[in-house]
Design an enzyme around this catalytic site. Structure first.
Site, mmCIF file in Angstrom:
data_model
loop_
_atom_site.group_PDB
_atom_site.id
_atom_site.type_symbol
_atom_site.label_atom_id
_atom_site.label_comp_id
_atom_site.label_asym_id
_atom_site.label_seq_id
_atom_site.Cartn_x
_atom_site.Cartn_y
_atom_site.Cartn_z
ATOM 1 N N ARG A 54 35.804 -62.432 36.634
ATOM 2 C CA ARG A 54 34.872 -61.429 36.791
ATOM 3 C C ARG A 54 35.089 -60.383 37.734
ATOM 4 O O ARG A 54 34.689 -59.477 37.647
ATOM 5 C CB ARG A 54 33.552 -62.035 37.151
ATOM 6 C CG ARG A 54 32.322 -61.480 37.256
ATOM 7 C CD ARG A 54 30.896 -62.031 36.789
ATOM 8 N NE ARG A 54 30.717 -63.600 37.070
ATOM 9 C CZ ARG A 54 30.664 -63.951 38.511
ATOM 10 N NH1 ARG A 54 30.496 -63.165 39.464
ATOM 11 N NH2 ARG A 54 30.466 -65.392 38.371
ATOM 12 N N TYR A 106 22.936 -38.157 26.085
ATOM 13 C CA TYR A 106 23.180 -39.301 25.419
ATOM 14 C C TYR A 106 21.779 -40.123 25.185
ATOM 15 O O TYR A 106 21.359 -40.443 26.407
ATOM 16 C CB TYR A 106 24.261 -40.094 26.134
ATOM 17 C CG TYR A 106 24.580 -41.306 25.220
ATOM 18 C CD1 TYR A 106 25.012 -41.323 23.827
ATOM 19 C CD2 TYR A 106 24.244 -42.742 25.672
ATOM 20 C CE1 TYR A 106 25.420 -42.836 23.195
ATOM 21 C CE2 TYR A 106 24.408 -43.924 24.887
ATOM 22 C CZ TYR A 106 24.941 -43.658 23.737
ATOM 23 O OH TYR A 106 25.069 -44.843 23.086
ATOM 24 N N ASP A 178 28.327 -37.405 33.631
ATOM 25 C CA ASP A 178 29.076 -38.203 32.420
ATOM 26 C C ASP A 178 29.952 -37.258 31.744
ATOM 27 O O ASP A 178 29.713 -36.357 31.235
ATOM 28 C CB ASP A 178 27.799 -38.479 31.592
ATOM 29 C CG ASP A 178 28.157 -39.255 30.392
ATOM 30 O OD1 ASP A 178 29.444 -39.127 30.198
ATOM 31 O OD2 ASP A 178 27.344 -39.896 29.734
ATOM 32 N N LYS A 203 34.761 -43.517 23.781
ATOM 33 C CA LYS A 203 34.851 -42.440 22.987
ATOM 34 C C LYS A 203 36.528 -41.855 23.071
ATOM 35 O O LYS A 203 37.488 -42.548 22.630
ATOM 36 C CB LYS A 203 33.970 -41.248 23.336
ATOM 37 C CG LYS A 203 32.586 -41.979 23.644
ATOM 38 C CD LYS A 203 31.952 -42.477 22.094
ATOM 39 C CE LYS A 203 30.849 -43.433 22.326
ATOM 40 N NZ LYS A 203 29.841 -42.681 23.270
HETATM 41 C C1 LIG Z 1 28.730 -43.166 23.946
HETATM 42 C C2 LIG Z 1 28.144 -42.517 25.205
HETATM 43 C C3 LIG Z 1 27.647 -43.292 26.348
HETATM 44 C C4 LIG Z 1 27.439 -44.803 26.242
HETATM 45 O O1 LIG Z 1 28.663 -45.608 26.059
HETATM 46 P P1 LIG Z 1 28.897 -47.037 25.222
HETATM 47 O O2 LIG Z 1 30.210 -47.033 25.651
HETATM 48 O O3 LIG Z 1 28.401 -46.911 23.929
HETATM 49 O O4 LIG Z 1 27.950 -47.959 26.123
HETATM 50 C C5 LIG Z 1 27.241 -42.687 27.484
HETATM 51 N N1 LIG Z 1 27.496 -41.180 27.422
HETATM 52 C C6 LIG Z 1 28.026 -40.571 26.487
HETATM 53 C C7 LIG Z 1 27.974 -38.976 26.538
HETATM 54 C C8 LIG Z 1 28.426 -41.184 25.165
HETATM 55 O O5 LIG Z 1 28.669 -40.403 24.326
#
Ligand SMILES: *Cc1c(COP(=O)(O)O)cnc(C)c1O
Length: 389
Positions: A54, A106, A178, A203
């Site tokens: 962990r 998001y 982000d 992504k």
């Molecule tokens: C998909 C996404 C998230 C969340 O990520 P997960 O891996 O699905 O938890 C956060 N910010 C953006 C811009 C995203 O496209």
């Protein structure tokens, strides 16, 4: 290669090499999947840097070094998902603190801030951050965190990271960006003044729609210490196989992003020239509002394109959404394959309609994640789907 050598090198080299050394025991060139929960100690407390899965794992450490190298950061910290990474940052706030976030973001971030953190006394507001004066007006004495998404999701508005970081820092507010949409191949927020860069590695970084993951990169030792403490204490860690897959993805990040950008540019220009389309949202179009800022702030305009049909009824949008053959109707983005999404009912359904409309998100908007397929096939597919509208 030594770490300090790699950090002087170009993005393509860092993508392939940062964080990785041939395996010290076997010489394996690719980082092995260390599928173990625990590590032998020679004497109590005498170990080789790893105690329990962990806390840390060598495959995860390689990915963390790789992501930090890409973002030009001292520290990379990996999580089991993008929202787990966001959650860890938010947990560093206290009841009474306030988060100011982009209003076009998001959907899961909105849900986390409002529905999970709200009841713990952490308030949040959402504003159009493409307008710096609106951000200034919306700041409160309690604001502790500025949450920036740029380009935004799904309207791909471009937000001036440097200007907002200066504003926030003048008031002692931390800045998180982000960077999921742009990736470090196109935009490096830390060099623009951000304290924290957040990723859904699910992504573009993973890039193949086969793994869920998240990460935070930072130059701040204090933030890194708090986040590592949370990794240890709350346990939202990615498994070694997931880290391996993500690390395999990041190696091709630069070449994939080049192709995502060129295909998206072609798709955006095709849609803009088509009378069946009323409006195209893409930072690479000179007619788009954020174009010149994107040119300054980014090394490319990304793979995300949104548009509205001339017939802006839901029925017409639904016909297009169910008529493509190359584009797959699905949530998510950033994989090698092209995806099509209907934000109002899919990715952004957790944002109340009133707030979506206030943010300029039309119910009939269609969002594309343009993949790396052959450009002509993507254009032909869209042309045929538009003829069904
Ligand atoms: C998909 C996404 C998230 C969340 O990520 P997960 O891996 O699905 O938890 C956060 N910010 C953006 C811009 C995203 O496209």
């Amino acid at each position: 290669m030594r770490t300090d050598d790699i950090n002087q090198m170009g993005l393509g080299t860092r993508a392939v090499h940062a964080g990785q050394q041939p395996d010290p025991t076997t010489g394996a060139v690719m980082t092995p999947i260390y599928q173990t929960s625990t590590y032998a100690q020679a004497a109590p407390g005498n170990h080789q840097g790893y105690e329990y899965g962990r806390l840390s794992n060598p495959t995860r450490s390689a990915l963390e070094g790789n992501l930090a190298g890409l973002e030009g950061a001292e520290h990379g910290i990996c999580f089991s998902s993008g929202v787990a990474a966001t959650d860890a940052i938010a947990r560093c706030l206290r009841p009474g603190d306030h988060i100011l976030a982009s209003n076009d973001l998001y959907g899961g971030t909105y849900r986390l801030f409002r529905q999970v953190l709200g009841p713990f006394g952490v308030d949040s507001d959402f504003v159009d951050m493409s307008d710096v004066s609106r951000v200034e007006q919306a700041l409160k004495p309690e604001t502790k965190l500025l949450w920036i998404e740029t380009p935004t999701n799904p309207l791909v508005r471009v937000v001036d990271i440097r200007a907002l970081a200066e504003l926030a820092h003048s008031k002692g507010i931390s800045v998180a960006v982000d960077n999921t949409f742009a990736t470090p191949a196109l935009q490096r927020p830390i060099t623009l003044g951000a304290d924290l860069v957040v990723h859904s590695t699910t992504k573009y970084l993973g890039g193949h729609s086969d793994v869920i993951g998240g990460a935070v990169c930072t130059n701040s030792d204090e933030w890194a210490e708090k986040l590592r403490f949370l990794v240890k204490s709350t346990g939202a860690v990615p498994g070694p196989m997931d880290c391996f897959l993500t690390l395999r993805g990041t190696k091709t990040l630069e070449v994939r992003m080049q192709r995502h950008c060129s295909n998206a540019q072609a798709v955006a220009e095709f849609l803009e020239a088509d009378p069946r389309v009323a409006r195209v949202y893409y930072p690479g179009l000179p007619s788009f509002e954020g174009h010149s800022l994107a040119q300054r702030q980014m090394d490319g305009f990304g793979g995300m394109v949104s548009f509205l049909l001339s017939d802006d009824s839901m029925e017409a949008a639904y016909r297009v959404l169910s008529s493509t053959r190359v584009f797959t109707l699905a949530e998510s983005l950033g994989g090698v394959e092209s995806l099509m999404n209907h934000p109002a009912t899919m990715t952004h359904a957790s944002i109340p309609a009133k707030e979506r409309h206030a943010a300029g998100l039309h119910d009939a908007l269609i969002r594309l994640s343009v993949g790396i397929e052959t450009e002509a096939d993507l254009l032909r597919d869209l042309d045929r789907a538009l003829s069904k509208a």
